[in-house]
Write an enzyme that holds these catalytic residues in place. Structure first.
Site, PDB file in Angstrom:
ATOM      1  N   THR A   5      59.321 -51.261 -57.818  1.00  0.00           N
ATOM      2  CA  THR A   5      58.429 -50.770 -58.875  1.00  0.00           C
ATOM      3  C   THR A   5      59.061 -50.917 -60.257  1.00  0.00           C
ATOM      4  OG1 THR A   5      57.453 -48.733 -59.743  1.00  0.00           O
ATOM      5  CG2 THR A   5      59.369 -48.464 -58.355  1.00  0.00           C
ATOM      6  N   ASP A   6      58.216 -50.891 -61.282  1.00  0.00           N
ATOM      7  CA  ASP A   6      58.730 -50.936 -62.658  1.00  0.00           C
ATOM      8  C   ASP A   6      59.461 -49.648 -63.033  1.00  0.00           C
ATOM      9  OD1 ASP A   6      56.489 -49.266 -62.780  1.00  0.00           O
ATOM     10  OD2 ASP A   6      55.464 -50.401 -64.349  1.00  0.00           O
ATOM     11  N   GLU A   7      59.208 -48.575 -62.256  1.00  0.00           N
ATOM     12  CA  GLU A   7      59.762 -47.276 -62.647  1.00  0.00           C
ATOM     13  C   GLU A   7      61.282 -47.221 -62.537  1.00  0.00           C
ATOM     14  OE1 GLU A   7      57.811 -43.855 -61.235  1.00  0.00           O
ATOM     15  OE2 GLU A   7      55.836 -44.748 -61.395  1.00  0.00           O
TER      16      GLU A   7
ATOM     17  N   TYR B  72      61.216 -39.814 -57.182  1.00  0.00           N
ATOM     18  CA  TYR B  72      60.627 -41.037 -56.604  1.00  0.00           C
ATOM     19  C   TYR B  72      61.337 -42.282 -57.147  1.00  0.00           C
ATOM     20  CZ  TYR B  72      57.567 -45.104 -56.375  1.00  0.00           C
ATOM     21  OH  TYR B  72      57.095 -46.380 -56.195  1.00  0.00           O
TER      22      TYR B  72
ATOM     23  N   LYS C  51      63.708 -45.243 -55.331  1.00  0.00           N
ATOM     24  CA  LYS C  51      63.344 -46.673 -55.313  1.00  0.00           C
ATOM     25  C   LYS C  51      64.475 -47.494 -55.954  1.00  0.00           C
ATOM     26  CE  LYS C  51      60.099 -48.544 -54.111  1.00  0.00           C
ATOM     27  NZ  LYS C  51      59.735 -49.108 -52.783  1.00  0.00           N
TER      28      LYS C  51
HETATM   29  P1  NAD Z   1      51.316 -45.635 -50.089  1.00  0.00           P
HETATM   30  O1  NAD Z   1      51.904 -44.276 -50.217  1.00  0.00           O
HETATM   31  O2  NAD Z   1      49.846 -45.818 -50.233  1.00  0.00           O
HETATM   32  O3  NAD Z   1      51.706 -46.243 -48.663  1.00  0.00           O
HETATM   33  C1  NAD Z   1      52.976 -46.089 -48.095  1.00  0.00           C
HETATM   34  C2  NAD Z   1      52.873 -46.395 -46.608  1.00  0.00           C
HETATM   35  O4  NAD Z   1      54.186 -46.267 -46.029  1.00  0.00           O
HETATM   36  C3  NAD Z   1      51.966 -45.429 -45.829  1.00  0.00           C
HETATM   37  O5  NAD Z   1      51.128 -46.135 -44.948  1.00  0.00           O
HETATM   38  C4  NAD Z   1      52.945 -44.535 -45.059  1.00  0.00           C
HETATM   39  O6  NAD Z   1      52.408 -44.049 -43.831  1.00  0.00           O
HETATM   40  C5  NAD Z   1      54.088 -45.512 -44.823  1.00  0.00           C
HETATM   41  N1  NAD Z   1      55.360 -44.820 -44.609  1.00  0.00           N
HETATM   42  C6  NAD Z   1      55.896 -43.808 -45.327  1.00  0.00           C
HETATM   43  N2  NAD Z   1      57.079 -43.421 -44.804  1.00  0.00           N
HETATM   44  C7  NAD Z   1      57.300 -44.232 -43.735  1.00  0.00           C
HETATM   45  C8  NAD Z   1      58.361 -44.331 -42.792  1.00  0.00           C
HETATM   46  N3  NAD Z   1      59.422 -43.527 -42.851  1.00  0.00           N
HETATM   47  N4  NAD Z   1      58.264 -45.281 -41.836  1.00  0.00           N
HETATM   48  C9  NAD Z   1      57.182 -46.091 -41.755  1.00  0.00           C
HETATM   49  N5  NAD Z   1      56.150 -46.036 -42.609  1.00  0.00           N
HETATM   50  C10 NAD Z   1      56.215 -45.110 -43.594  1.00  0.00           C
HETATM   51  O7  NAD Z   1      52.120 -46.527 -51.116  1.00  0.00           O
HETATM   52  P2  NAD Z   1      51.656 -47.803 -51.959  1.00  0.00           P
HETATM   53  O8  NAD Z   1      51.104 -47.363 -53.241  1.00  0.00           O
HETATM   54  O9  NAD Z   1      50.883 -48.712 -51.093  1.00  0.00           O
HETATM   55  O10 NAD Z   1      53.091 -48.461 -52.253  1.00  0.00           O
HETATM   56  C11 NAD Z   1      53.653 -49.403 -51.361  1.00  0.00           C
HETATM   57  C12 NAD Z   1      54.972 -49.891 -51.934  1.00  0.00           C
HETATM   58  O11 NAD Z   1      54.755 -50.487 -53.212  1.00  0.00           O
HETATM   59  C13 NAD Z   1      56.002 -48.787 -52.149  1.00  0.00           C
HETATM   60  O12 NAD Z   1      57.266 -49.295 -51.815  1.00  0.00           O
HETATM   61  C14 NAD Z   1      55.919 -48.498 -53.644  1.00  0.00           C
HETATM   62  O13 NAD Z   1      57.138 -48.014 -54.126  1.00  0.00           O
HETATM   63  C15 NAD Z   1      55.616 -49.886 -54.170  1.00  0.00           C
HETATM   64  N6  NAD Z   1      54.890 -49.939 -55.456  1.00  0.00           N
HETATM   65  C16 NAD Z   1      53.725 -49.233 -55.620  1.00  0.00           C
HETATM   66  C17 NAD Z   1      53.010 -49.363 -56.791  1.00  0.00           C
HETATM   67  C18 NAD Z   1      51.710 -48.616 -57.022  1.00  0.00           C
HETATM   68  O14 NAD Z   1      51.178 -48.653 -58.104  1.00  0.00           O
HETATM   69  N7  NAD Z   1      51.145 -47.971 -56.016  1.00  0.00           N
HETATM   70  C19 NAD Z   1      53.493 -50.193 -57.825  1.00  0.00           C
HETATM   71  C20 NAD Z   1      54.686 -50.891 -57.624  1.00  0.00           C
HETATM   72  C21 NAD Z   1      55.371 -50.767 -56.427  1.00  0.00           C
HETATM   73  O1  DAU Z   2      54.538 -47.945 -62.066  1.00  0.00           O
HETATM   74  C1  DAU Z   2      54.438 -48.171 -60.704  1.00  0.00           C
HETATM   75  C2  DAU Z   2      54.206 -46.860 -60.016  1.00  0.00           C
HETATM   76  O2  DAU Z   2      52.862 -46.493 -60.287  1.00  0.00           O
HETATM   77  C3  DAU Z   2      54.451 -46.900 -58.524  1.00  0.00           C
HETATM   78  O3  DAU Z   2      55.805 -47.173 -58.282  1.00  0.00           O
HETATM   79  C4  DAU Z   2      54.065 -45.565 -57.870  1.00  0.00           C
HETATM   80  O4  DAU Z   2      54.176 -45.680 -56.462  1.00  0.00           O
HETATM   81  C5  DAU Z   2      52.631 -45.256 -58.233  1.00  0.00           C
HETATM   82  O5  DAU Z   2      52.266 -43.988 -57.725  1.00  0.00           O
HETATM   83  C6  DAU Z   2      52.447 -45.273 -59.746  1.00  0.00           C
HETATM   84  O6  DAU Z   2      53.175 -44.179 -60.362  1.00  0.00           O
HETATM   85  P1  DAU Z   2      52.549 -43.318 -61.567  1.00  0.00           P
HETATM   86  O7  DAU Z   2      53.194 -42.003 -61.556  1.00  0.00           O
HETATM   87  O8  DAU Z   2      52.531 -44.102 -62.835  1.00  0.00           O
HETATM   88  O9  DAU Z   2      51.008 -43.266 -61.042  1.00  0.00           O
HETATM   89  P2  DAU Z   2      49.933 -42.074 -60.974  1.00  0.00           P
HETATM   90  O10 DAU Z   2      48.693 -42.697 -60.436  1.00  0.00           O
HETATM   91  O11 DAU Z   2      50.444 -40.868 -60.295  1.00  0.00           O
HETATM   92  O12 DAU Z   2      49.714 -41.714 -62.503  1.00  0.00           O
HETATM   93  C7  DAU Z   2      49.378 -42.708 -63.459  1.00  0.00           C
HETATM   94  C8  DAU Z   2      49.364 -42.055 -64.835  1.00  0.00           C
HETATM   95  O13 DAU Z   2      48.271 -41.156 -64.906  1.00  0.00           O
HETATM   96  C9  DAU Z   2      50.590 -41.237 -65.123  1.00  0.00           C
HETATM   97  O14 DAU Z   2      50.915 -41.370 -66.498  1.00  0.00           O
HETATM   98  C10 DAU Z   2      50.173 -39.790 -64.824  1.00  0.00           C
HETATM   99  C11 DAU Z   2      48.698 -39.803 -65.186  1.00  0.00           C
HETATM  100  N1  DAU Z   2      47.812 -38.923 -64.397  1.00  0.00           N
HETATM  101  C12 DAU Z   2      47.941 -38.919 -63.029  1.00  0.00           C
HETATM  102  C13 DAU Z   2      47.100 -38.147 -62.261  1.00  0.00           C
HETATM  103  C14 DAU Z   2      47.222 -38.126 -60.744  1.00  0.00           C
HETATM  104  C15 DAU Z   2      46.836 -38.164 -65.028  1.00  0.00           C
HETATM  105  O15 DAU Z   2      46.699 -38.181 -66.269  1.00  0.00           O
HETATM  106  N2  DAU Z   2      45.988 -37.413 -64.272  1.00  0.00           N
HETATM  107  C16 DAU Z   2      46.078 -37.377 -62.901  1.00  0.00           C
HETATM  108  O16 DAU Z   2      45.256 -36.686 -62.266  1.00  0.00           O
END
Ligand code: NAD
Ligand code: DAU
Length: 337
Positions: free
Chosen positions: A121-123, A148, A152
């Site tokens: 992730t970018d975080e 988190y 990562k």
């Molecule tokens: P998500 O939470 O929707 O899905 C995570 C999945 O992993 C789930 O199906 C969960 O059951 C499974 N899981 C959790 N713990 C586990 C374990 N111990 N063993 C096996 N499976 C397990 O997450 P997502 O948003 O789909 O993110 C997927 C990946 O992408 C993560 O690595 C996250 O850090 C990365 N990522 C997410 C975003 C975003 O915006 N959502 C952006 C950049 C990177």
């Molecule tokens: O940047 C990549 C990341 O993006 C991933 O690594 C994470 O897995 C993914 O969850 C996401 O993280 P964020 O914390 O940025 O996403 P979230 O959807 O929780 O929140 C996005 C932005 O919106 C953040 O600035 C917080 C704000 N927010 C979030 C929620 C849930 C609100 O303003 N209101 C809300 O109800």
């Protein structure tokens, strides 16, 4: 046939990746390993059930991972605890899955000399000031803020160390915020869409000035496939769609408008402690060297078509999200959010 193991394939991005792979990449045989935590949902893979193998299991289980890695050629590692707000409530599952789980996979990959792609992730780079025009690049130093993002960042460091010290064949990608179908309703965009569908006002943390560099999940997954096909082992690739001019307030207003509410039909709630301000990604290496480009890039927020498609998906999949809605909102209410 190339045997592809997808960890976390029942989650948001992983299940979209599996569906994309089955549809566009017939050369792969896909096995999914997923623990089915609250974030994993077997229904996400319903449309491809007869084309994949599904194993319910934990990536921290060394014996299981050993067996699965041995049988596959490539491992794409999505599994993680992924929600910042949850990591503030209870960090332990993040340490376990994101750090110990990645370590467990690395050891199996090392033993059997298999190819790994690690999804990050970018975080990991921390955040930028709101008025800082810079973007993260592959060489930006790591500076994570939350439980988190620090787990990562730790997992990325393990992958880098295993590549350098043991010659593990891996690539890493760091992507910005994804949106699209099948995203858990705890996350920003689906939370607001399902709030409106439930007659609840959308909830904006603090002032809503924070910037996330939004990308559609299909664009992320297309990039992962290009890295698998053309990426150089040992390299990191940043994935982003140049949406770093869009703040949370603009996104929430656009959702309200697209869903037929007044632009201001939302409320401000408590801010997230330690809230990262701005993420911005420089994906020029991926575009220049591997020829990737995002498809969802239109008008003022760059998200219009992608948001419409996403809103439509939640409108037509109420049975998918409705059972979780009350509990998710109750947990947020406890934090004044
Ligand atoms: P998500 O939470 O929707 O899905 C995570 C999945 O992993 C789930 O199906 C969960 O059951 C499974 N899981 C959790 N713990 C586990 C374990 N111990 N063993 C096996 N499976 C397990 O997450 P997502 O948003 O789909 O993110 C997927 C990946 O992408 C993560 O690595 C996250 O850090 C990365 N990522 C997410 C975003 C975003 O915006 N959502 C952006 C950049 C990177
Ligand atoms: O940047 C990549 C990341 O993006 C991933 O690594 C994470 O897995 C993914 O969850 C996401 O993280 P964020 O914390 O940025 O996403 P979230 O959807 O929780 O929140 C996005 C932005 O919106 C953040 O600035 C917080 C704000 N927010 C979030 C929620 C849930 C609100 O303003 N209101 C809300 O109800």
């Amino acid at each position: 046939m190339t045997n592809l193991l997808v960890t976390g394939g029942a989650g948001f991005i992983g299940s979209n990746f599996v569906q994309y792979t089955v549809k566009h990449k017939p050369e792969y045989h896909v096995t999914v390993i997923d623990k089915l935590t609250y974030a994993g949902n077997r229904a996400n893979l319903e449309s491809v059930n007869d084309r994949i193998e599904f194993i319910e299991g934990d990536i921290c289980n060394a014996e299981l991972m050993d067996r699965l890695v041995a049988k596959n050629d490539i491992i794409v590692h999505f599994a993680a605890e992924s929600h910042n707000d949850n990591s503030l409530r209870n960090p332990w599952p993040f340490v376990e899955t994101n750090i110990v789980g990645t370590y467990t996979i690395l050891e199996a990959v090392r033993k059997y000399d298999k190819r790994l792609h690690h999804i990050s992730t970018d975080e990991v780079f921390g955040d930028l000031e709101l008025d800082d025009p810079n973007r993260f690049t592959e060489s930006t130093p790591y500076n994570p803020s939350s439980p988190y993002s620090s787990t990562k960042a730790s997992s990325d460091m393990l992958v880098r160390a295993w590549m350098r010290s043991f010659g593990v064949k891996a690539t890493i990608s760091n992507c910005s915020n994804n949106y699209g179908p099948y995203q858990h309703i705890e996350k920003f965009i689906p939370r607001q869409i399902t709030n409106i569908l439930s007659g609840i006002k959308p909830k904006l943390y603090g002032t809503g000035e924070q910037v996330r560099d939004w990308i559609h999940v299909d664009d992320h997954n297309a990039a992962v496939h290009i890295i698998l096909e053309k990426g150089t082992l040992g390299e990191t690739y940043i994935i982003g769609a140049d949406n770093d001019h869009v703040n949370n307030k603009m996104v929430i207003e656009q959702i309200c408008e697209l869903m037929g509410k007044g632009k201001d039909w939302y409320e401000h709630v408590n801010d997230r402690p330690g809230h990262d301000q701005r993420y911005a990604m420089d994906s020029s290496k991926l575009r220049r060297e591997l020829g990737w480009q995002p498809r969802y890039t239109d008008n003022q927020t760059g998200m219009h078509d992608g948001l419409l498609q996403t809103i439509d998906w939640y409108r037509t999949h109420e049975d998918w999200w409705r059972p979780q809605k009350e509990a998710v909102e109750a947990a947020y209410a406890k934090q004044g959010q």
